[in-house]
Design a protein around this motif. Structure first.
Motif, PDB file in Angstrom:
ATOM      1  N   HIS A 123       0.806  -1.218   0.000  1.00 39.11           N
ATOM      2  CA  HIS A 123       0.000   0.000   0.000  1.00 39.11           C
ATOM      3  C   HIS A 123       0.841   1.271   0.000  1.00 39.11           C
ATOM      4  O   HIS A 123       0.306   2.372   0.225  1.00 39.11           O
ATOM      5  CB  HIS A 123      -0.913   0.002   1.234  1.00 39.11           C
ATOM      6  CG  HIS A 123      -0.159   0.028   2.530  1.00 39.11           C
ATOM      7  ND1 HIS A 123       0.467  -1.079   3.047  1.00 39.11           N
ATOM      8  CD2 HIS A 123       0.092   1.046   3.397  1.00 39.11           C
ATOM      9  CE1 HIS A 123       1.063  -0.749   4.182  1.00 39.11           C
ATOM     10  NE2 HIS A 123       0.853   0.534   4.417  1.00 39.11           N
ATOM     11  N   SER A 124       2.141   1.134  -0.276  1.00 39.23           N
ATOM     12  CA  SER A 124       3.011   2.309  -0.242  1.00 39.23           C
ATOM     13  C   SER A 124       4.259   2.041  -1.080  1.00 39.23           C
ATOM     14  O   SER A 124       4.572   0.893  -1.404  1.00 39.23           O
ATOM     15  CB  SER A 124       3.425   2.615   1.199  1.00 39.23           C
ATOM     16  OG  SER A 124       4.310   1.606   1.672  1.00 39.23           O
ATOM     17  N   PRO A 125       4.995   3.103  -1.431  1.00 40.00           N
ATOM     18  CA  PRO A 125       6.237   2.901  -2.190  1.00 40.00           C
ATOM     19  C   PRO A 125       7.227   1.993  -1.476  1.00 40.00           C
ATOM     20  O   PRO A 125       7.890   1.169  -2.113  1.00 40.00           O
ATOM     21  CB  PRO A 125       6.779   4.331  -2.337  1.00 40.00           C
ATOM     22  CG  PRO A 125       5.559   5.196  -2.324  1.00 40.00           C
ATOM     23  CD  PRO A 125       4.638   4.537  -1.335  1.00 40.00           C
ATOM     24  N   ALA A 126       7.351   2.118  -0.152  1.00 42.32           N
ATOM     25  CA  ALA A 126       8.296   1.272   0.586  1.00 42.32           C
ATOM     26  C   ALA A 126       7.892  -0.196   0.499  1.00 42.32           C
ATOM     27  O   ALA A 126       8.745  -1.086   0.416  1.00 42.32           O
ATOM     28  CB  ALA A 126       8.381   1.719   2.040  1.00 42.32           C
ATOM     29  N   GLY A 127       6.592  -0.465   0.526  1.00 39.55           N
ATOM     30  CA  GLY A 127       6.135  -1.840   0.379  1.00 39.55           C
ATOM     31  C   GLY A 127       6.490  -2.407  -0.982  1.00 39.55           C
ATOM     32  O   GLY A 127       6.898  -3.575  -1.095  1.00 39.55           O
ATOM     33  N   ALA A 155       4.727   6.293  -9.370  1.00 34.75           N
ATOM     34  CA  ALA A 155       5.876   7.161  -9.638  1.00 34.75           C
ATOM     35  C   ALA A 155       7.147   6.651  -8.983  1.00 34.75           C
ATOM     36  O   ALA A 155       8.252   6.949  -9.448  1.00 34.75           O
ATOM     37  CB  ALA A 155       5.570   8.578  -9.144  1.00 34.75           C
ATOM     38  N   ALA A 156       7.006   5.845  -7.919  1.00 34.32           N
ATOM     39  CA  ALA A 156       8.175   5.453  -7.128  1.00 34.32           C
ATOM     40  C   ALA A 156       8.795   4.135  -7.545  1.00 34.32           C
ATOM     41  O   ALA A 156       9.911   3.825  -7.131  1.00 34.32           O
ATOM     42  CB  ALA A 156       7.784   5.378  -5.646  1.00 34.32           C
ATOM     43  N   THR A 157       8.101   3.334  -8.343  1.00 33.52           N
ATOM     44  CA  THR A 157       8.612   1.995  -8.643  1.00 33.52           C
ATOM     45  C   THR A 157       8.584   1.701 -10.139  1.00 33.52           C
ATOM     46  O   THR A 157       7.709   2.190 -10.866  1.00 33.52           O
ATOM     47  CB  THR A 157       7.799   0.913  -7.897  1.00 33.52           C
ATOM     48  OG1 THR A 157       8.356  -0.370  -8.185  1.00 33.52           O
ATOM     49  CG2 THR A 157       6.342   0.903  -8.329  1.00 33.52           C
ATOM     50  N   GLY A 158       9.530   0.892 -10.565  1.00 31.90           N
ATOM     51  CA  GLY A 158       9.539   0.400 -11.940  1.00 31.90           C
ATOM     52  C   GLY A 158       8.801  -0.912 -12.094  1.00 31.90           C
ATOM     53  O   GLY A 158       8.704  -1.448 -13.201  1.00 31.90           O
ATOM     54  N   LEU A 159       8.289  -1.454 -10.989  1.00 33.58           N
ATOM     55  CA  LEU A 159       7.510  -2.686 -11.070  1.00 33.58           C
ATOM     56  C   LEU A 159       6.202  -2.435 -11.802  1.00 33.58           C
ATOM     57  O   LEU A 159       5.670  -1.318 -11.817  1.00 33.58           O
ATOM     58  CB  LEU A 159       7.195  -3.217  -9.669  1.00 33.58           C
ATOM     59  CG  LEU A 159       8.371  -3.633  -8.786  1.00 33.58           C
ATOM     60  CD1 LEU A 159       7.851  -4.125  -7.440  1.00 33.58           C
ATOM     61  CD2 LEU A 159       9.201  -4.716  -9.453  1.00 33.58           C
TER      62      LEU A 159
END
Length: 691
Positions: A123-127, A155-159
């Protein structure tokens, strides 16, 4: 990221899969008979899975297999066979919750992409960052996110990002519901949820003991009209919930999604008639969480379905030609005719009759197109024909037809043959079986620092306190900071950066450990240089999940509350292992608080409760940042007289939630004396287990 988002449809049966394919789904997700979080749908045995994958692949549709339950050590041989079957069928991705299962898939089937199930509660970029470290290429986001929160993760991940866009809402954050397991041994984390939340519950507080009805039931989610918005955001896959639903539902949902993506008006009225609970809601997405998102299945909802089901069958009564192909026909004098068919990736060829001299009109491209373009009943449509026909030659219609059928069948076989390599080798070695430690530590987790006794060091080797309490009370623990662990908000829907900054300040002041209840916390611990301690809510149920926990940097971990005692004893790991031995177990983690919706926070004052149809009350308490509320069991887990059964642990965790400071002292005396409990209690799931 994909340039064109994927429409991902549910398939609990072959009929539903065919409906999805015929209505234009790009991918379907399904489960085998075991290790699927929808164990009560029909699902697929090995032969059915192979047939389903072959059918879908002929039409260019991908198969995502849900392998998304938690797994116990004694089930690992069966898990191996499940993965082998998936490889043989050629599934295109595996949807996984259990960290240990993900590790085993990486070993046995490294070519199959791993998708992080919504059961992981990302539920978050860190997750998402932790999911990437675990080897996932896609995350299926929690259903409780707003548009801005989804955009922040994108915006935070390339997944790859997959988002639920239509279907039932679980009341609890996925993967964090233990109500069905605690009530009747049927675990949602094992695909066996009995849906007790759909039963009548009312909300209450001391000043208003009863309000609302069916307050643990939400309307179904629908973001179908928002698909263009999500596509512009860069979302890769739009997921439709519903592996328990009938083919007509699948057909209507896929058709509505295709219309929305094409810029047309989707038919939500028909979709609502097929299935809804008092209509649809987009409250999480719109950040408008409140009373209006609650709903349940009414008589009129059921009655509305009957008239539309028959009409919907028209949407999927026959296969649709959706794969353009190019053909080249060679007809030369004295040589067999030859036809090649290409879908752009595969090229198949077939040999036919030797052409003969035409007695009247010779064959030409128009005649060849007439016969070779007869592709009804196949996935293909003729997009391009290169007809190289010698002068004055022809063939009978039967020869053209036979040549076309042979080439198309050869192309079918090539498209169906998608088996994935399976590495038939031993699983990675595990540590030696654990021996009971010389001593077992006692850890205490406190909802409020006001519950903490002054002489806490006489009882506890480590205490777990909220970030809020630690920030204002660190001088109280001077000289004891090595025994302190910070507890962040259970979920980080908002304010992840703010939480990281607060943790960094605590670390600078000497707090070295962080109590981690989800994947995001683990990433924050690493970022802040804190020692990560795993909570029971990480759902660690097997030795390989503990091995992965260690690889992520966890220095200790409590096993899942859903393990039987014998299963917990058999776990093999190098890091210290613990378990909850006291406390009110959290049955649900609620993003949409029913007490707030029915009564309001001002009246509740963290004294809310739910009451079931039998008159039993369950405390409801919001988290420290009020972003999530928890429904706690009506009675506490008490094992004070059975601590000898837990000598195999490195630490025992006592969790205090609703207790007053006096009640905490009573519990501690009881545990120190090993006294038999009085009053209503539960022994949890340690002795009875789950399905």
């Amino acid at each position: 990221m994909n340039s064109r988002p994927e429409i991902l449809a549910p398939a609990g049966s072959m009929e539903a899969l065919e409906a999805a394919v015929r209505c234009g789904a790009d991918a379907v997700y399904l489960g085998q008979k075991s290790f699927s979080a929808r164990a009560n749908s029909r699902n697929f045995d090995p032969e059915e899975l192979e047939r389903a994958a072959a059918y879908a692949h002929r039409f260019g549709v991908k198969i995502h297999q849900a392998l998304n339950t938690v797994v116990f050590d004694h089930e690992l041989p069966a898990l191996r066979e499940c993965i082998r079957t998936a490889c043989a069928a050629g599934v295109d991705a595996l949807i996984v919750q259990d960290w240990g299962v993900a590790a085993i898939v990486r070993e046995l089937a490294p070519d199959i992409p791993l998708h992080a199930s919504t059961q992981m509660a990302i539920h978050s970029p860190a997750g998402a960052e932790t999911a990437k470290r675990l080897g996932f290429s896609r995350v299926v986001l929690a259903r409780e996110l707003s548009k801005d929160q989804i955009a922040a993760i994108r915006a935070a991940t390339g997944l790859e990002i997959e988002v639920f866009v239509h279907g039932a809402h679980c009341m609890s954050v996925s993967g964090q519901c233990y109500m069905s397991a605690v009530f009747g041994g049927k675990s949602g984390n094992r695909g066996m949820c009995a849906q007790p939340c759909r039963l009548p519950f009312t909300a209450g507080c001391p000043s208003l003991p009863k309000a609302g009805e069916n307050v643990l039931s939400l309307k179904d989610l629908s973001l179908v009209k928002r698909l263009p918005e999500l596509a512009a955001m860069g979302i890769d896959s739009f997921k439709i919930e519903g592996r328990m639903k009938r083919p007509e539902y699948v057909a209507a949902a896929v058709t509505a999604c295709r219309a929305a993506l094409a810029g047309e008006e989707p038919d939500l009225d028909t979709l609502q008639a097929v299935f809804s609970r008092s209509g649809f809601t987009s409250a999480y997405y719109d950040n408008a969480i409140g009373r209006e998102m609650f709903g349940f299945r009414r008589r009129e909802d059921v009655a509305a379905a009957a008239p539309v089901l028959k009409n919907l069958a028209v949407l999927y009564h026959k296969d649709v030609q959706r794969v353009p192909v190019a053909m080249r026909l060679d007809m030369r004098e004295g040589a067999p005719s030859w036809l090649t068919v290409s879908d752009g990736t595969h090229e198949a060829a077939a040999e036919g009759e030797v052409p003969r001299a035409a007695l009247s009109a010779p064959a030409d491209e128009a005649l060849a197109r007439k016969f070779l373009g007869k592709l009804g009943g196949t996935p293909y449509l003729l997009a391009q024909l290169d007809a190289r026909i010698g002068e004055g030659l022809t063939m009978p219609a039967s020869a053209f037809n036979a040549l076309r059928r042979s080439a198309v069948e050869a192309l079918d076989r090539m498209r169906e043959d998608a088996a994935v390599p399976f590495a038939d080798k031993p699983l990675p070695p595990l540590p030696s079986p654990r021996k009971s430690p010389a001593s077992c530590e006692t850890w205490g987790k406190f909802d409020s620092i006001s519950q903490l006794p002054d002489n806490w060091e006489d009882y506890f080797d480590k205490i777990l306190l909220s970030v809020n309490d630690l920030e204002g009370n660190l001088p109280r623990f001077a000289g004891s900071l090595a025994k302190i662990a910070a507890v962040p908000p259970r979920f980080l829907f908002d304010g992840e950066a703010k939480t990281a900054a607060r943790l960094a300040r605590l670390r600078e002041q000497g707090v070295c450990a962080l109590y981690c209840s989800n994947a995001a916390h683990i990433a924050l611990a690493r970022e802040c240089g804190m020692e990560a301690l795993g909570s029971p809510w990480l759902n660690l149920t097997n030795s390989y999940s503990l091995r992965e926990a260690e690889s992520l940097g966890l220095k200790a971990a409590a096993c899942s509350i859903e393990l039987k005692l014998e299963e917990a004893k058999a776990l093999r790991c190098r890091i210290p292992l613990g378990a909850v031995v006291y406390g009110r177990l959290p049955l649900m983690s609620l993003r949409s608080c029913p007490v707030k919706a029915q009564i309001g926070c001002a009246k509740c004052r963290r004294q809310g409760f739910l009451t079931d149809r039998k008159g039993v009350s369950f405390p409801v308490r919001c988290d420290m940042d009020k972003s999530v509320s928890f429904v706690y069991n009506a009675v506490p887990l008490v094992l004070s007289d059975r601590l000898d059964d837990f000598r195999f642990l490195d630490f025992r965790l006592l969790s205090f939630t609703t207790e007053s400071s006096g009640e905490v002292r009573d519990v501690l005396r009881q545990y120190k004396a090993g006294a038999k409990p009085s009053g209503e209690i539960t022994r949890g799931l340690y002795y009875r287990g789950i399905e």
